[in-house]
Scaffold this motif. Structure first.
Motif, PDB file in Angstrom:
ATOM      1  N   ARG A 175       0.867  -1.184   0.000  1.00 44.85           N
ATOM      2  CA  ARG A 175       0.000   0.000   0.000  1.00 44.85           C
ATOM      3  C   ARG A 175       0.902   1.233   0.000  1.00 44.85           C
ATOM      4  NH1 ARG A 175      -2.019  -2.660   4.468  1.00 44.85           N
ATOM      5  NH2 ARG A 175      -3.945  -3.829   4.158  1.00 44.85           N
TER       6      ARG A 175
ATOM      7  N   ASN B 257       0.830   5.728  -0.348  1.00 45.28           N
ATOM      8  CA  ASN B 257       0.076   6.970  -0.442  1.00 45.28           C
ATOM      9  C   ASN B 257       0.182   7.529  -1.850  1.00 45.28           C
ATOM     10  OD1 ASN B 257       0.665  10.343   0.520  1.00 45.28           O
ATOM     11  ND2 ASN B 257      -1.330   9.389   0.431  1.00 45.28           N
TER      12      ASN B 257
ATOM     13  N   VAL C 259      -4.773   6.035   0.062  1.00 47.38           N
ATOM     14  CA  VAL C 259      -3.805   4.948   0.092  1.00 47.38           C
ATOM     15  C   VAL C 259      -4.211   3.931  -0.971  1.00 47.38           C
ATOM     16  CG1 VAL C 259      -2.823   3.069   1.457  1.00 47.38           C
ATOM     17  CG2 VAL C 259      -3.247   5.290   2.521  1.00 47.38           C
TER      18      VAL C 259
ATOM     19  N   THR D 256      -3.979   0.385  -2.585  1.00 49.95           N
ATOM     20  CA  THR D 256      -3.626  -1.018  -2.352  1.00 49.95           C
ATOM     21  C   THR D 256      -3.411  -1.670  -3.710  1.00 49.95           C
ATOM     22  OG1 THR D 256      -4.960  -1.062  -0.327  1.00 49.95           O
ATOM     23  CG2 THR D 256      -4.349  -3.184  -1.290  1.00 49.95           C
TER      24      THR D 256
ATOM     25  N   ALA E 296       0.767   3.685   5.810  1.00 51.26           N
ATOM     26  CA  ALA E 296       0.647   2.827   4.627  1.00 51.26           C
ATOM     27  C   ALA E 296       1.560   1.618   4.818  1.00 51.26           C
ATOM     28  CB  ALA E 296       0.990   3.616   3.362  1.00 51.26           C
TER      29      ALA E 296
ATOM     30  N   THR F  94      -6.795   1.009   9.895  1.00 55.03           N
ATOM     31  CA  THR F  94      -6.773   0.891   8.431  1.00 55.03           C
ATOM     32  C   THR F  94      -6.622  -0.545   7.940  1.00 55.03           C
ATOM     33  OG1 THR F  94      -4.383   1.316   8.409  1.00 55.03           O
ATOM     34  CG2 THR F  94      -5.837   3.211   8.137  1.00 55.03           C
TER      35      THR F  94
END
Length: 390
Positions: free
Chosen positions: A120, A122, A129, A131, A288, A361
């Motif tokens: 992940r 940014n 974020v 993925t 992240a 997250t």
């Protein structure tokens, strides 16, 4: 059967990527050199051993680190035989995670150059974020990952190029970033993967490059753990796949087997949740990465305090460094300016059997996984290259 070569480092020793010498990114350039693609380098020195080979199959086994091969050997004798007689070690790139490694393999360059710099990351200038395994077309894969692939180079030189992988991966952002340039053939299971790879390898009379992807060993390692019963069954199925591929190789063909990373079982008591330590949130705007290697994006001016707080909390359990230090140390290879902010302001890489969770997250499934990867230990970074002629 001959004994397996000893691993070059203990499982928790730190391993640096060997870009341009002995890394995953060097596999396809060397394969293209064997196939006489103009301008292709051969950093792995495959051309001599594979003189006369006109067809190459490259199988990437997700999660098959070199340190996992002895564990798999009782259930995968063909794998053990290949490793003992025809194996050598490579390094993955960093982070040692699937999206980064698949694009390094496909492009033949280090992660900094292709820009898929983690599981992940940014999206710079936003709070989003990305993925990479759930990536479709935003951002545009051709802009996010601008480096031409080795498959495109081979196809432009007249090589018949085929990608054989799961149907659900066709057309994904990650597939376009890593494997554009080949004809896509869907294969829903190991049997159809072997059938598809051998059919593509045997079609036509000219040079051919076939890439196949097998995800099951990694999946069972994550869900049940390395050396669990489901993982052992996945090793058995991998062995059947390898046997079919080796037995079906044309005389002028070769099979290259490699991996994207290894795996480590992480005890539950060794998992730190960022939310359980309020001091770790101070100054952090966004988290992240993944549990073994975290990217922390911080508020303006907060980087020194964040590095100090995380270093004090984690101690010897992790390497904590600012972005500039991590890049200068060469972990990603050269990183052009457009890609630099995809790396966290602070990089946290776990060194022992530890993980850093973020319950805000991370998905609940991710927190319950048994095995992880992504960091710089030998168990994660050391991968095989098994070379078998027809």
């Amino acid at each position: 059967m001959p004994a397996l070569p000893a691993p070059p480092a203990g499982p928790f020793d730190q391993v640096r990527p060997r870009y341009g010498e002995r890394s995953l990114a060097d596999v396809l350039p060397s394969a293209l050199a064997v196939l006489d693609v103009p301008g292709a380098a051969d950093p792995l020195g495959l051309a001599g051993a594979l003189d006369g080979v006109r067809r190459i199959a490259v199988l990437l086994v997700d999660g098959l680190g070199w340190h996992q091969i002895p564990t798999a050997a009782p259930y995968a004798p063909a794998l053990a035989e290949l490793a003992a007689r025809h194996g050598r070690t490579l390094t993955s790139g960093f982070p040692s995670t699937t999206p980064t490694s698949l694009v390094s393999l496909g492009t033949g360059v280090a992660p900094g150059a292709h820009g898929v710099l983690g599981f992940r990351v940014n999206v710079p200038g936003t709070d989003r974020v990305l993925t990479h395994i759930n990536w479709t077309d935003d951002p545009d894969p051709l802009r996010w990952q601008p480096v031409p692939t080795q498959l495109e180079r081979a196809a432009a030189a007249g090589v018949a190029v085929t990608v054989v992988s799961r149907p659900e991966y066709a057309g994904s952002g990650l597939t376009v970033a890593a494997n554009r340039g080949g004809t896509y053939r869907a294969a829903a299971d190991p049997g159809s993967l072997a059938t598809g790879m051998l059919a593509a390898l045997g079609a036509g009379t000219g040079p051919a490059l076939v890439y196949g992807y097998h995800p099951d060993l990694d999946k069972q390692g994550h869900l049940a753990g390395v050396d669990s019963l489901p993982w052992r069954q996945a090793a058995v199925e991998l062995d059947l796949l390898l046997t079919r591929l080796v037995d079906g190789l044309p005389r002028d063909a070769a099979l290259l087997v490699t991996a994207d990373h290894g795996q480590l079982n992480i005890p539950y008591e060794n998992r730190l949740d960022v939310d359980a330590e309020p001091g770790l949130r101070a100054g952090v705007r966004l988290v992240a990465g993944e549990p073994r290697v975290r990217y922390l994006h911080v508020r303006p001016g907060a980087e020194p305090d964040v590095v100090a707080a995380w270093s004090a909390e984690l101690g010897g359990r992790a390497w904590v460094a600012g972005r500039a230090e991590a890049i200068a140390a060469g972990w990603f290879g050269p990183v052009p300016e457009p890609h630099r902010r995809r790396v966290g302001d602070v990089v946290v890489a776990c060194l022992g059997p530890y993980a850093v969770l973020d319950s805000r997250t991370d998905s609940p499934v991710e927190a319950r996984l048994v095995a992880y990867h992504g960091s710089c230990t030998a168990a994660e970074m050391t991968i095989p290259l098994l070379v078998r002629r027809g």
